[in-house]
Design a protein around this motif. Structure first.
Motif, short mmCIF file in Angstrom:
data_model
loop_
_atom_site.label_atom_id
_atom_site.label_comp_id
_atom_site.label_asym_id
_atom_site.label_seq_id
_atom_site.Cartn_x
_atom_site.Cartn_y
_atom_site.Cartn_z
N ASP A 19 -14.77 19.06 -30.79
CA ASP A 19 -15.42 20.27 -30.25
C ASP A 19 -16.89 20.40 -30.62
O ASP A 19 -17.43 21.52 -30.62
N ALA A 20 -17.58 19.33 -30.87
CA ALA A 20 -19.01 19.42 -31.20
C ALA A 20 -19.82 19.76 -29.96
O ALA A 20 -19.67 19.15 -28.90
N VAL A 21 -20.73 20.73 -30.11
CA VAL A 21 -21.62 21.17 -29.04
C VAL A 21 -23.03 21.38 -29.57
O VAL A 21 -24.01 20.99 -28.94
N ALA A 49 -16.15 10.10 -36.51
CA ALA A 49 -16.16 10.06 -35.05
C ALA A 49 -16.22 11.49 -34.56
O ALA A 49 -15.28 12.27 -34.77
N LEU A 50 -17.31 11.86 -33.92
CA LEU A 50 -17.53 13.24 -33.48
C LEU A 50 -17.26 13.33 -31.98
O LEU A 50 -17.96 12.72 -31.18
N ALA A 51 -16.22 14.08 -31.63
CA ALA A 51 -15.86 14.26 -30.22
C ALA A 51 -16.72 15.38 -29.64
O ALA A 51 -16.54 16.56 -29.96
N VAL A 52 -17.65 15.01 -28.76
CA VAL A 52 -18.65 15.93 -28.22
C VAL A 52 -18.25 16.38 -26.81
O VAL A 52 -17.80 15.56 -25.98
N ILE A 53 -18.41 17.67 -26.53
CA ILE A 53 -18.14 18.22 -25.20
C ILE A 53 -19.39 18.02 -24.35
O ILE A 53 -20.38 18.73 -24.52
N PRO A 54 -19.39 17.05 -23.44
CA PRO A 54 -20.64 16.68 -22.76
C PRO A 54 -21.22 17.76 -21.87
O PRO A 54 -22.45 17.88 -21.74
N GLY A 55 -20.38 18.57 -21.23
CA GLY A 55 -20.87 19.59 -20.32
C GLY A 55 -21.48 20.79 -21.01
O GLY A 55 -22.03 21.67 -20.33
N LYS A 56 -21.40 20.83 -22.35
CA LYS A 56 -21.94 21.95 -23.11
C LYS A 56 -22.89 21.52 -24.22
O LYS A 56 -23.42 22.37 -24.94
N VAL A 57 -23.10 20.21 -24.37
CA VAL A 57 -23.89 19.71 -25.50
C VAL A 57 -25.32 20.24 -25.45
O VAL A 57 -25.94 20.30 -24.39
N GLU A 58 -25.83 20.65 -26.61
CA GLU A 58 -27.19 21.19 -26.71
C GLU A 58 -28.15 20.15 -27.26
O GLU A 58 -27.76 19.24 -28.00
N VAL A 110 -14.87 6.23 -25.52
CA VAL A 110 -13.51 6.64 -25.89
C VAL A 110 -13.31 8.09 -25.45
O VAL A 110 -14.13 8.96 -25.75
N MET A 111 -12.22 8.34 -24.73
CA MET A 111 -11.90 9.70 -24.28
C MET A 111 -11.00 10.39 -25.30
O MET A 111 -9.95 9.85 -25.69
N VAL A 112 -11.40 11.59 -25.70
CA VAL A 112 -10.57 12.48 -26.51
C VAL A 112 -10.22 13.67 -25.62
O VAL A 112 -11.04 14.57 -25.43
N PRO A 113 -9.03 13.70 -25.05
CA PRO A 113 -8.68 14.80 -24.13
C PRO A 113 -8.60 16.13 -24.89
O PRO A 113 -7.97 16.21 -25.94
N PRO A 114 -9.26 17.18 -24.39
CA PRO A 114 -9.09 18.49 -24.99
C PRO A 114 -7.61 18.87 -25.09
O PRO A 114 -6.82 18.57 -24.18
N TRP A 115 -7.27 19.49 -26.18
CA TRP A 115 -5.88 19.84 -26.51
C TRP A 115 -4.97 18.60 -26.62
O TRP A 115 -3.76 18.71 -26.63
N ASN A 116 -5.58 17.41 -26.66
CA ASN A 116 -4.84 16.16 -26.82
C ASN A 116 -3.83 15.92 -25.70
O ASN A 116 -2.78 15.31 -25.92
N HIS A 140 -11.47 20.14 -37.02
CA HIS A 140 -12.20 20.94 -36.04
C HIS A 140 -13.19 21.80 -36.82
O HIS A 140 -12.86 22.91 -37.25
N HIS A 141 -14.40 21.29 -37.02
CA HIS A 141 -15.33 21.90 -37.96
C HIS A 141 -15.62 23.37 -37.68
O HIS A 141 -15.85 24.13 -38.62
N LEU A 142 -15.57 23.79 -36.43
CA LEU A 142 -15.94 25.16 -36.09
C LEU A 142 -14.96 26.20 -36.65
O LEU A 142 -15.33 27.39 -36.77
#
Length: 252
Positions: free
Chosen positions: A29-31, A52-61, A127-133, A217-219
């Protein structure tokens, strides 16, 4: 429930067979740059545990992109597109769903892949990390056509490749109590999950080659979660090693 002594005993069993108990770390959930993100980056740096940081591409800042330039070992994985649920109310949340046409879902994933490739270059591992797995079989089969070469969800994998050309390496220890307090699940629960997967690997009850994965999930980390991570990363045993992320997904 597991204890540190139980973990040490399991690792002793690994040592007796001259095997290495490998582990890896995935955080989702990194943004953006937050205090919570800085905490896990500090852990990575202090304990030399690759992240390994799974980044949400459509929201990345932009700030996250700039901040991660400073890290040495962090690798970026793709966390869906915008981490948005498309499942109906009576089903579990899912972004890589079977409700919409697979072509539509894959088009979003292609957009995300392109964003991360452009923003992170070689730091991005395909590598794809599907949200909610969760991921539908039809979407899973189409991921290699995008350029993705790996997938990571939760639980012991059934086979090394989830689809042709798509290596699967999952996580097995979740530090968050999602169904209860949504805080730290507890030291004993985490250690029991770790010991259970390590023992299953050692006895070949599950795929012995799949590296044991820690999921964070660091947040949503609280002080108890952070304290456990410090204890885990500072724990040492001759039979235990944390893998570099590129080694978790070695492209053949």
């Amino acid at each position: 429930m597991g204890t540190w002594d139980d973990l040490r005993a399991e690792l002793d069993s690994w040592a007796q067979t001259d095997k290495r108990a490998t582990m890896w770390w995935r955080d989702d959930d990194a943004v953006s740059v937050t205090d919570e993100l800085e905490e896990i980056l500090s852990c990575e740096r202090s304990y030399h545990v690759p992240l390994a940081l799974a980044v949400i591409p459509g929201k990345v800042e932009n700030g996250l992109v700039d901040r991660l330039v400073e890290t040495l070992d962090t690798r970026i994985l793709q966390h869906g597109w915008r981490h948005e649920n498309h499942a109906p109310a009576d089903r579990k949340k899912q972004e890589l769903d079977d409700v919409r046409p697979a072509e539509s879902v894959l088009a979003e994933m292609q957009s995300g892949f392109d964003v991360l490739t452009a923003r992170f270059a070689s730091r991005f591992l395909p590598v794809m990390v599907p949200p909610w797995n969760r991921i539908s079989p039809q979407v899973l089969q189409g991921l290699p056509n995008i350029g993705l070469r790996g997938v990571s969800t939760y639980g012991p994998r059934r086979q090394p490749y989830a689809a042709d050309g798509l290596l699967q390496v999952n996580t097995h220890i979740d530090v968050i109590d999602w169904r209860g307090t949504r805080g730290f699940v507890g030291e004993d629960v985490c250690l029991e999950a770790m010991i259970t997967h390590l023992k299953a690997r050692r006895t070949a009850t599950v795929d012995p080659v799949e590296t044991t994965g820690l999921l964070t999930h660091h947040l949503v980390h609280d002080s108890a979660t952070t304290a456990f991570l410090h204890d885990l990363f500072s724990f040492e045993h001759p039979a235990l090693s944390w893998q570099a992320i590129a080694g978790v997904f070695p492209w053949q």
